[in-house]
Design a protein around this motif. Structure first.
Motif, PDB file in Angstrom:
ATOM      1  N   GLU A  69      11.389   9.705  -0.877  1.00  0.00           N
ATOM      2  CA  GLU A  69      10.388   9.040  -1.721  1.00  0.00           C
ATOM      3  C   GLU A  69       9.785   7.801  -1.040  1.00  0.00           C
ATOM      4  OE1 GLU A  69      11.839   7.868  -5.566  1.00  0.00           O
ATOM      5  OE2 GLU A  69       9.874   7.160  -6.216  1.00  0.00           O
ATOM      6  N   GLU A  73       5.810   6.899  -0.255  1.00  0.00           N
ATOM      7  CA  GLU A  73       5.160   5.675  -0.752  1.00  0.00           C
ATOM      8  C   GLU A  73       4.543   4.905   0.423  1.00  0.00           C
ATOM      9  OE1 GLU A  73       7.753   2.980  -2.862  1.00  0.00           O
ATOM     10  OE2 GLU A  73       6.044   1.994  -3.815  1.00  0.00           O
ATOM     11  N   VAL A  76       1.230   6.486   1.685  1.00  0.00           N
ATOM     12  CA  VAL A  76       0.037   6.180   0.882  1.00  0.00           C
ATOM     13  C   VAL A  76      -0.352   4.714   1.071  1.00  0.00           C
ATOM     14  CG1 VAL A  76      -0.893   6.080  -1.468  1.00  0.00           C
ATOM     15  CG2 VAL A  76       0.492   8.038  -0.761  1.00  0.00           C
ATOM     16  N   GLN A  77       0.660   3.850   1.100  1.00  0.00           N
ATOM     17  CA  GLN A  77       0.356   2.408   1.304  1.00  0.00           C
ATOM     18  C   GLN A  77      -0.299   2.163   2.656  1.00  0.00           C
ATOM     19  OE1 GLN A  77       3.866   0.058   0.564  1.00  0.00           O
ATOM     20  NE2 GLN A  77       3.574   0.115  -1.656  1.00  0.00           N
ATOM     21  N   LEU A 123       6.043  14.114  -5.618  1.00  0.00           N
ATOM     22  CA  LEU A 123       6.073  12.712  -5.181  1.00  0.00           C
ATOM     23  C   LEU A 123       4.789  12.334  -4.456  1.00  0.00           C
ATOM     24  CD1 LEU A 123       9.750  12.373  -3.862  1.00  0.00           C
ATOM     25  CD2 LEU A 123       8.735  11.103  -5.775  1.00  0.00           C
ATOM     26  N   SER A 124       4.312  13.219  -3.593  1.00  0.00           N
ATOM     27  CA  SER A 124       3.067  12.918  -2.855  1.00  0.00           C
ATOM     28  C   SER A 124       1.926  12.720  -3.838  1.00  0.00           C
ATOM     29  CB  SER A 124       2.738  14.051  -1.881  1.00  0.00           C
ATOM     30  OG  SER A 124       3.794  14.228  -0.957  1.00  0.00           O
ATOM     31  N   ARG A 126       2.063  11.996  -6.921  1.00  0.00           N
ATOM     32  CA  ARG A 126       2.330  10.842  -7.799  1.00  0.00           C
ATOM     33  C   ARG A 126       1.825   9.547  -7.158  1.00  0.00           C
ATOM     34  NH1 ARG A 126       7.249   8.052  -7.777  1.00  0.00           N
ATOM     35  NH2 ARG A 126       7.695   6.886  -9.668  1.00  0.00           N
ATOM     36  N   PHE A 127       2.130   9.340  -5.869  1.00  0.00           N
ATOM     37  CA  PHE A 127       1.664   8.122  -5.201  1.00  0.00           C
ATOM     38  C   PHE A 127       0.156   8.180  -4.943  1.00  0.00           C
ATOM     39  CE2 PHE A 127       6.240   7.764  -4.148  1.00  0.00           C
ATOM     40  CZ  PHE A 127       6.455   6.504  -4.693  1.00  0.00           C
ATOM     41  N   GLU A 128      -0.360   9.364  -4.668  1.00  0.00           N
ATOM     42  CA  GLU A 128      -1.813   9.511  -4.471  1.00  0.00           C
ATOM     43  C   GLU A 128      -2.553   9.193  -5.784  1.00  0.00           C
ATOM     44  OE1 GLU A 128      -0.746  12.991  -1.246  1.00  0.00           O
ATOM     45  OE2 GLU A 128      -1.509  13.532  -3.208  1.00  0.00           O
ATOM     46  N   ALA A 130      -1.492   7.309  -8.204  1.00  0.00           N
ATOM     47  CA  ALA A 130      -1.379   5.872  -8.511  1.00  0.00           C
ATOM     48  C   ALA A 130      -2.472   5.095  -7.788  1.00  0.00           C
ATOM     49  CB  ALA A 130       0.008   5.360  -8.123  1.00  0.00           C
ATOM     50  N   GLN A 131      -2.776   5.487  -6.552  1.00  0.00           N
ATOM     51  CA  GLN A 131      -3.850   4.814  -5.825  1.00  0.00           C
ATOM     52  C   GLN A 131      -5.216   5.174  -6.429  1.00  0.00           C
ATOM     53  OE1 GLN A 131      -4.438   2.444  -3.781  1.00  0.00           O
ATOM     54  NE2 GLN A 131      -6.632   2.926  -3.640  1.00  0.00           N
TER      55      GLN A 131
END
Ligand SMILES: NC(=O)c1ccc[n+]([C@@H]2O[C@H](COP(=O)([O-])OP(=O)(O)OC[C@H]3O[C@@H](n4cnc5c(N)ncnc54)[C@H](O)[C@@H]3O)[C@@H](O)[C@H]2O)c1
Length: 264
Positions: A69, A73, A76-77, A123-124, A126-128, A130-131
């Motif tokens: 995870e 994260e 993406v960051q 997970l991928s 999910r972070f994408e 969020a951005q």
């Protein structure tokens, strides 16, 4: 004007469908592309191909194990730190697993395939997501309203129908289809599109060689009316369409590209 003025992020980009997708973004005028994979050597090869097709493309290479995870994260960051946003995310990282029925599989093998093919894609995305929630839409090719972002998850024809000796792989891909539809419902109101692509048998390293998984594929190819393997490019083309503003009303779709396998 390019259909892809924004930032692309492709996982599983060291090989096969992911590599073809990254190259296609570059060919179609996307100038900011983040590529990730567990295989760093393959990623550098992909970066070389991107430069060959588009000398002014800006590339970010991220070595990422999608079982982790924190690494997703960070991916993406790092993409946002370098490029400012994520507009088109294609989640391709995946594994075939071994061809065995359930009583011959271990829980460890179950976890390995599930963690990469389903949890890693979740997970991928999910972070994408969020951005994407933090950014405004870019202008589109014809002035229609744009989206804050578009995600394409790679499922499989084996998420639509099943086959023998692949219970975990089939289930992982069915899960991706189902998750895609749920996310599409949840994020429509925030103007983010989430779709998936369900390839048939495609000519990539995953379906080459002498493993039990690949040998069983010859029978499957014969079932499909078109009776051939697809090319990675044929899958990449669908991914790019779904990411583009030409697909602005396509939401929660599982686009099957399988030479007719699932209609037979
Ligand atoms: N080739 C086919 O026939 C076919 C059919 C249906 C679906 N798919 C799906 O398409 C996707 C791409 O597969 P492909 O055919 O291009 O295979 P491939 O083996 O060429 O590419 C898969 C990539 O995923 C990467 N990967 C594997 N585990 C990873 C991890 N833990 N973290 C990060 N990266 C990881 C690999 O290093 C590889 O570069 C997969 O999800 C696969 O299940 C493929």
């Amino acid at each position: 004007m390019t259909l892809f003025p924004g930032v692309a992020l492709v996982t599983g980009a060291a090989s096969g469908i992911g590599r073809a997708t990254a190259i296609s973004f570059a060919l179609e005028g996307c100038r900011r592309i983040a590529i990730s994979d567990i295989n760093l050597t393959g990623l550098h090869e992909t970066a070389k191909y991107l430069k060959e097709v588009s000398s002014d493309v800006d590339i970010l290479v991220n070595q990422v194990d999608t079982q982790e995870e924190a690494q997703i994260e960070d991916m993406v960051q790092a993409t946002v730190a370098k490029f400012g946003r994520v507009d088109y995310a294609v989640n391709c990282a995946g594994v075939g697993g071994t061809r065995e029925r359930s009583t011959d599989l271990t829980a460890k093998q179950f976890d390995f395939v599930t963690n990469i093919n389903y949890r890693g894609v979740w997970l991928s995305s999910r972070f994408e997501l969020a951005q994407m929630l933090k950014q405004e839409p870019l202008p589109t090719h014809d002035g229609r309203a744009g989206n804050r972002g578009a995600i394409v998850n790679i499922a499989s024809q084996l998420g639509i129908v099943s086959t023998n000796n692949a219970p975990v792989y089939c289930a992982s891909k069915a899960a991706v289809i189902s998750m895609t539809k749920s996310d599409a419902i949840d994020y429509s109101k925030e103007n983010i599109r989430i779709n998936c692509v369900c390839p048939g048998i495609v000519d990539t390293p995953m379906t080459q060689g002498e493993s039990g998984f690949t040998k069983a594929l010859e029978t499957s190819i014969a079932i499909a009316p078109m009776n051939r393997r697809g090319t990675p490019q044929e899958i990449a083309d669908a991914c790019l369409f779904l990411c583009s503003s030409k697909a602005s009303f396509v939401q929660g779709h599982a686009m099957v590209i399988d030479g007719g396998y699932t209609i037979n």
